[in-house]
Scaffold this active site. Sequence first.
Site, PDB file in Angstrom:
ATOM      1  CB  CYS A   1      41.017 -19.192  84.647  1.00 42.60           C
ATOM      2  SG  CYS A   1      41.213 -20.518  85.830  1.00 42.60           S
TER       3      CYS A   1
ATOM      4  CG  HIS B   1      39.698 -23.644  83.047  1.00 44.25           C
ATOM      5  ND1 HIS B   1      40.629 -22.637  83.133  1.00 44.25           N
ATOM      6  CD2 HIS B   1      39.051 -23.465  81.862  1.00 44.25           C
ATOM      7  CE1 HIS B   1      40.554 -21.881  82.044  1.00 44.25           C
ATOM      8  NE2 HIS B   1      39.611 -22.362  81.253  1.00 44.25           N
TER       9      HIS B   1
END
EC number: 3.4.19.12
Lengths: 526, 95
Positions: free
Chosen positions: A188, A480
């Site tokens: 990510c 994240h």
Amino acid sequence: MLALNTLKLDQWKRLCPRLTCRLSPFTRSGGACSVVSSGNSRRARCEAEDGVSTQIAGLEAKSCICHLCGAHLNRLHSCLHCVFFGCFSKKHIHEHAKSKRHNLAIDLLYGGIYCFVCQDYIYDKDMEQIAKEEQRKAWKLQGIGEKYSMWEPTKRELELLRHNPKRRKITANCTIGLRGLINLGNTCFMNCIVQALTHTPLLRDFFLSDRHKCEMQSNSCLVCEMSQLFQEFYSGHRSPHIPFRLLHLVWTHARHLAGYEQQDAHEFLIAALDVLHRHCKDDNGKKANNPNHCSCIIDQIFTGGLQSDVTCQVCHGVSTTIDPFWDISLDLPGSSTPFWPLSPGSDGSVVNGDGHPSGATTLTDCLRRFTRPEHLGSSAKIKCSGCHSYQESTKQLTMKRLPIVACFHLKRFEHSAKLRRKITTYVSFPLELDMTPFMASSKESRMNGQYLQPVDSLNNDNKYSLFAVVNHQGTLESGHYTTFIRQHKDQWFKCDDAIITKASIKDVLDSEGYLLFYHKQFLEYE
Amino acid sequence: MNKESQMRAAINQKLIEMGERERLKELLRAKLIECGWRDQVKALCKEVIKEKGLENVTVEDLVAGVTPKGRALVPDSVKKELLQRIKAFLAQHST
């Protein structure tokens, strides 16, 4: 004005097929329009030197007026058969045309040719070409520089357009360019940056118009892969894209980012820009060895100049250096280095209208801190060339030259000797940002005693708009990354790996913020 | 020429000589695009063309058809700003 002396006689006749009267004065000088050129010759000849522009302006002020009423305005036209200026609105040029049977005149504002027989403006490709060129020269002479001119297709492009009749229409609400990215295992950090880059307007335009001509022999050109990526994003496919080739190339060219563990998105951004810049440089082989004068698309968009002024506390001599930068890393309150108080005289709050220590920290607070004068302390004395000895000094950073895309990196990850932690202090950032208070030029004005710059609405050079925000959720160990991107004005989307959802402006502005991407509002031509 | 048009001509001349007229035109152009005036006028022009037909319409048709409405559509704020700029210029360069 027009260099009509470049036209030949047969071109004159071609201008208006219904015109039958001969333009005899011109044949004497071999077809050149000597009559008109004598009227406007000073203007047509003097194009080169700047000092002559005021002379020309003076002549224009006195000579380009209607011969019948003396007006300068009212759509002044110049007769193309003799030296006569007449205004159009009051029909003075019409009177002249009728009485002398001089049926061609030129509009002095736009260079359009009027035919009194057809009673309308007529269009000739050669004349338009000349008008365009002369207009461009005139603007340059007046210091206006290049102006935007509409795209006109070349012959080849017209051919291609005819052979490929399928068109894609971009409406105000369309979602073209939005595409999810599959997470290939903690990737990510790469996905969030790709989303920001594929929605950087100038970068998108560069790649979608096929401007990269690859000269690398191998298949490992990252710029080519970027180009491919843009094609994928703007293809109209809605299924998420799997960026395995991109990942592989990144591992190849930026070894420190290889592996499946979580990496820092900011590090990835810098590494990606660096590799793209290096691979682009191969296009302009001659500039490959000069990092300060690269004209690759990455440098054109992302590179700014950071000015560092070191002032000797004894003789007050200033030593200045300017270094290129791709991003601005800003310290946050709550880190081990003290944030408040800011020193006086570095005032950004007037322009961006935000608060003071008692409210939430703002981006402009961070920028003010970044550009404040800093005492270097007695243990860090600098050799002063004025005093010829080591003296205490202050150092101050300001922006010398702003990039088209300004990326602000909020230093949320602390990796000091004592601790590794994430600073989650909320920093509010605006949708529109004026960088004027942080410019080197503003600092100079302040030093000359001009405090409190009035907001100059006419100067748009330093105004920026937010277009992408990268956020990190979680801790230093496991987190994240997601990105908010602006698809259209006031229309934002959240990109969370493969999932794209609509987002409100509030969602964007309330988010923590890790990387903030701003785009210059007004662009100029070189 | 009466006194007003004499003054107008004199001011104009000064503006041209100092290159200020071109700069003002540029400013005006930018402001009119920004506030959407140009798009509005473009739409008006399209209407005239539709009325008269693409083959028959002349520039004069457009000028006559669009000018009065176009003038009325210029926002007051733009007029104010230009006026201010001219006043400032004249104050700076008065003889």
